[in-house]
Design a protein around this motif. Structure first.
Motif, short mmCIF file in Angstrom:
data_model
loop_
_atom_site.label_atom_id
_atom_site.label_comp_id
_atom_site.label_asym_id
_atom_site.label_seq_id
_atom_site.Cartn_x
_atom_site.Cartn_y
_atom_site.Cartn_z
N UNK A 159 34.04 -32.09 -17.51
CA UNK A 159 35.05 -32.91 -17.87
C UNK A 159 34.96 -32.53 -19.03
N UNK A 160 33.88 -31.41 -19.45
CA UNK A 160 33.09 -30.95 -20.69
C UNK A 160 33.67 -29.94 -20.75
N UNK A 161 34.06 -28.73 -21.33
CA UNK A 161 34.69 -27.60 -21.39
C UNK A 161 33.76 -26.78 -22.52
N UNK A 162 32.71 -26.41 -21.95
CA UNK A 162 31.85 -25.24 -22.64
C UNK A 162 32.94 -23.75 -22.95
N UNK A 163 32.14 -23.37 -23.96
CA UNK A 163 32.13 -22.13 -24.06
C UNK A 163 31.64 -20.50 -23.83
#
Length: 194
Positions: A58-62
């Motif tokens: 649910x949390x898209x990091x680079x």
């Protein structure tokens, strides 16, 4: 900690933390405290978050250790899908930086809070966020928002500093793998269309 939509309206804020609190600590508290009513992303959707946040479902990091900020691509375009993804991620995530920039530029009290009680400081912060959203939604001729709408690259203040990379815990590795697959798929789609 704050979240915002792409209209530059804040959708969640968590106040009362000391400035030295790590992003991950504040995030996990908001996520795990039912009373805070943190708006978790629905299935198949995700928040764009910076590298200071945990890599979990649910949390898209680079991508780590890959060029990220838009100005790093000025003279040399992306050379692979991961760089394309990071450039797009940075471009989209600039919305939160721009939102905070307007907030801090408009409400100078936030830059140097007087020695009020903690409760009063929290009330002042909440009021400025509420007024920010009210102005965004109800004042179509607001000069600051108009400047941002007309100049997508304009940043009202310096970029917020990055925090140290978050180290994955055992519990977040499975969700992390799922988000890595999603990130890889998005990166491939972006790369294939360039």
């Amino acid at each position: 900690m704050a979240t915002c939509d792409f209209d530059m309206c804040f959708t969640f804020i968590s106040t009362g933390w000391e400035g030295s609190a790590h992003d991950t600590r504040v995030f996990l508290h908001a996520l795990n405290t039912k009373e805070m009513n943190f708006p978790k992303p629905p299935e198949g959707k995700y928040y764009l978050v910076d590298k200071g946040y945990p890599d979990r479902k649910g949390y898209l990091v680079p991508y780590p250790k890959i060029r990220y900020h838009k100005d790093q691509y000025k003279n040399v375009p992306p050379t692979n899908s991961r760089e394309s993804f990071n450039r797009a991620h940075s471009s989209l995530r600039s919305c939160i930086e721009r939102s905070f920039g307007v907030l801090k530029k408009r409400w100078k009290i936030l830059r140097q809070m007087p020695q009020f009680s903690t409760k009063t400081q929290i009330d002042v912060i909440m009021a400025t966020f509420a007024l920010h959203n009210y102005i965004r939604r109800n004042s179509p001729n607001d000069l600051m928002f108009n400047m941002l709408d007309q100049n997508p690259d304009y940043m009202p203040c310096e970029e917020l500093p990055d925090v140290n990379d978050f180290r994955n815990t055992e519990n977040s590795r499975v969700a992390s793998k799922e988000m890595q697959v999603i990130r890889d798929n998005i990166a491939s789609l972006i790369w294939d269309t360039e």
